[in-house]
Design an enzyme around this catalytic site. Structure first.
Site, short mmCIF file in Angstrom:
data_model
loop_
_atom_site.label_atom_id
_atom_site.label_comp_id
_atom_site.label_asym_id
_atom_site.label_seq_id
_atom_site.Cartn_x
_atom_site.Cartn_y
_atom_site.Cartn_z
N ARG A 120 0.84 -1.20 0.00
CA ARG A 120 0.00 0.00 0.00
C ARG A 120 0.87 1.25 0.00
NH1 ARG A 120 -5.53 -1.36 3.01
NH2 ARG A 120 -6.50 -0.79 1.04
N GLN A 125 -0.82 1.98 -5.54
CA GLN A 125 -2.23 2.41 -5.51
C GLN A 125 -3.05 1.93 -6.71
OE1 GLN A 125 -2.48 6.61 -4.78
NE2 GLN A 125 -2.40 6.32 -2.58
N ASP A 128 -4.16 -1.71 -6.26
CA ASP A 128 -4.64 -2.07 -4.94
C ASP A 128 -6.10 -2.55 -4.96
OD1 ASP A 128 -5.18 -2.30 -2.29
OD2 ASP A 128 -4.79 -0.22 -1.78
N SER A 131 -8.43 -1.64 -1.92
CA SER A 131 -9.11 -0.34 -1.99
C SER A 131 -10.28 -0.39 -2.96
CB SER A 131 -8.13 0.75 -2.44
OG SER A 131 -7.19 0.96 -1.43
N TYR A 226 -2.24 1.31 9.06
CA TYR A 226 -3.27 0.40 9.56
C TYR A 226 -3.47 0.59 11.05
CZ TYR A 226 -3.30 -2.36 5.27
OH TYR A 226 -3.45 -2.78 3.98
P1 NAD Z 1 -8.98 -1.80 7.04
O1 NAD Z 1 -10.00 -2.45 6.17
O2 NAD Z 1 -7.82 -2.60 7.49
O3 NAD Z 1 -9.72 -1.21 8.35
C1 NAD Z 1 -10.81 -0.32 8.24
C2 NAD Z 1 -10.70 0.76 9.29
O4 NAD Z 1 -11.04 0.23 10.57
C3 NAD Z 1 -9.34 1.42 9.42
O5 NAD Z 1 -9.47 2.80 9.19
C4 NAD Z 1 -8.95 1.11 10.86
O6 NAD Z 1 -8.19 2.16 11.46
C5 NAD Z 1 -10.29 0.96 11.52
N1 NAD Z 1 -10.27 0.25 12.81
C6 NAD Z 1 -9.52 -0.83 13.17
N2 NAD Z 1 -9.77 -1.16 14.45
C7 NAD Z 1 -10.69 -0.29 14.90
C8 NAD Z 1 -11.36 -0.13 16.15
N3 NAD Z 1 -11.10 -0.92 17.21
N4 NAD Z 1 -12.26 0.88 16.26
C9 NAD Z 1 -12.52 1.70 15.22
N5 NAD Z 1 -11.91 1.59 14.02
C10 NAD Z 1 -11.01 0.62 13.86
O7 NAD Z 1 -8.45 -0.46 6.39
P2 NAD Z 1 -8.27 -0.02 4.88
O8 NAD Z 1 -9.50 0.55 4.37
O9 NAD Z 1 -7.70 -1.17 4.15
O10 NAD Z 1 -7.19 1.16 4.99
C11 NAD Z 1 -6.23 1.18 6.01
C12 NAD Z 1 -5.14 2.21 5.75
O11 NAD Z 1 -4.44 1.95 4.55
C13 NAD Z 1 -5.61 3.65 5.64
O12 NAD Z 1 -4.67 4.44 6.31
C14 NAD Z 1 -5.53 3.98 4.20
O13 NAD Z 1 -5.35 5.36 3.96
C15 NAD Z 1 -4.32 3.18 3.83
N6 NAD Z 1 -4.33 2.88 2.39
C16 NAD Z 1 -3.21 3.15 1.66
C17 NAD Z 1 -3.21 2.88 0.31
C18 NAD Z 1 -2.02 3.16 -0.54
O14 NAD Z 1 -1.25 4.01 -0.23
N7 NAD Z 1 -1.85 2.41 -1.63
C19 NAD Z 1 -4.31 2.33 -0.29
C20 NAD Z 1 -5.44 2.06 0.50
C21 NAD Z 1 -5.42 2.33 1.86
#
Ligand code: NAD
Length: 375
Positions: A120, A125, A128, A131, A226
């Site tokens: 990520r 991106q 991914d 996403s 994460y």
């Molecule tokens: P995910 O599916 O792993 O989790 C969903 C959300 O649940 C996250 O925001 C996490 O902080 C939240 N969460 C976990 N435990 C929790 C709790 N106890 N209470 C409340 N919320 C809780 O997450 P995701 O959608 O895959 O994305 C995670 C991260 O990855 C983000 O920071 C996102 O910006 C980043 N990301 C980066 C890229 C990239 O650069 N290529 C692409 C996608 C996402």
């Protein structure tokens, strides 16, 4: 380069590549063979593939002749056994939780790429799929909840009186959660959001959601954006606050996850009991245990008057655009793997290839999988 597209099992409506994607592969001097009817459930006919240069082949030919095999679901063991060690299989293997499949891939010396392992990073991106699929899930979860709610989402001022807007509570503001906020706001609901990562506050607010903060969240900059496991004291405080907000909400969308671990339990039985009759919970974390104690994975149930939809496979319910996004992500990975003359560039030092290649020549390649597998 010969690329084979497998037909997905009956429970998966998506296809790894739509016919429109074949033109991009043409530029990589690659030809395509596909199983008859492979794209049917994603609204892609065999003729659409053949008109774009694809050729129908039987499963045996695809497994034994392709240089690269594409699918979404991991091929079954029998199919994997027929694949030559020189071939690359690109699927979603869920290697962080499916050790048995990883063991099998290692034993058979298969070169396997898992699309859920794309790093990520900024460069990753465009490939991914987590996403892309989370975008579909967040969108569909809100629409499904709205369809099941016995109330309007927007405020209505009518001659028959004023209807108050629905309240939507979103747990987790990752990709799915942010999409859910945007859709719920577009439908006119009042949206509240919880997350343990404080840096999402700004994003939540920019989409029109209210970020509810719980003090004392543990964060770790090295976790790559994460969430990490929280302390018992924090969990107790958070559950109480979520309880208070859920009791006043019409819809709760659960998206909170921690990669490679069971989803955090955020809504206990007594919170469901405290919710209004007719409210709806959509639990996108259902397949990893659910954020709600009463969620049953793959089922819709009514408990204490609350409809609980335990569903982690919304992308399969929107197979055309979900396949389009998956296919675009895949093509971007293939552009890293194949040069313009159609030759394979398996550079295991490349950050994307190293992160996504889970097994090669009987060894684990992905450093992230290595650290989990060896625990
Ligand atoms: P995910 O599916 O792993 O989790 C969903 C959300 O649940 C996250 O925001 C996490 O902080 C939240 N969460 C976990 N435990 C929790 C709790 N106890 N209470 C409340 N919320 C809780 O997450 P995701 O959608 O895959 O994305 C995670 C991260 O990855 C983000 O920071 C996102 O910006 C980043 N990301 C980066 C890229 C990239 O650069 N290529 C692409 C996608 C996402």
């Amino acid at each position: 380069m010969l690329i084979g597209i497998l037909k997905e099992p009956a429970n998966e409506n998506r296809i790894s590549l739509l016919p429109e994607g074949l033109k991009s592969l043409d530029k990589l001097k690659s030809s395509i063979i596909f199983e008859k009817g492979a794209g049917e459930r994603a609204y892609a006919a065999d003729e659409d593939y053949t008109q774009n240069g694809g050729k129908i082949a039987d499963i045996h030919e695809i497994l034994t002749k392709s240089n690269i095999i594409l699918s979404i679901s991991s091929p079954d063991k029998e199919s994997l056994s027929n694949i030559d060690t020189s071939c690359i299989v690109i699927s979603v293997f869920n290697p962080l939780s499916d050790k048995e499949t990883v063991d099998f891939l290692l034993q058979k010396k298969i070169t396997a790429f898992s699309m859920d392992m794309i790093p990520r990073t900024t460069r990753g991106q465009s490939m991914d799929i987590l996403s892309s699929m989370a975008t579909v899930s967040g969108y569909k979860a809100v629409l499904d909840a709205a369809m099941n709610l016995p109330n309007f989402l927007p405020m209505f001022m009518t001659a028959a009186g004023t209807i108050r807007p629905a309240k939507v509570l979103i747990l987790g503001a990752g990709v799915a959660g942010l999409q859910a906020i945007a859709i719920a706001r577009k439908l006119g609901a009042i949206v509240e959001v919880f997350d343990v990562r404080s840096d999402v506050k700004e994003q939540v607010e920019s989409l029109g959601g209210k970020f509810v903060e719980v003090e004392g969240a543990a964060e770790d900059a090295s976790a790559g954006g994460y969430a990490i496991e929280q302390t018992e004291e924090f969990k107790k405080k958070q559950k109480q606050l979520i309880h208070d907000h859920a009791a006043k909400s019409n819809i709760v969308i659960c998206t909170a996850q921690i990669p490679g671990r069971k989803a955090p339990l955020l809504i206990e039985k007594h919170t469901v009991k405290a919710m209004k009759e007719g409210s709806v919970i959509v639990d996108l974390a259902a397949s990893t245990g659910g954020n709600c104690e009463l969620t049953e994975n793959g089922k819709t149930t009514v408990k204490h008057g609350v409809k609980i939809i335990g569903k982690s496979d919304y992308p399969s319910d929107m197979p055309n655009d979900a396949s389009r996004m998956y296919g675009n992500n895949l093509i971007n990975l293939l552009k890293v793997l194949i040069d313009e003359d159609g030759n394979l560039k398996l550079d295991l030092e490349d950050e994307i290839i190293q992160g996504t290649c889970i097994t090669h020549n009987g060894e684990i390649i992905s450093p992230r999988l290595k650290s989990v597998y060896n625990k």
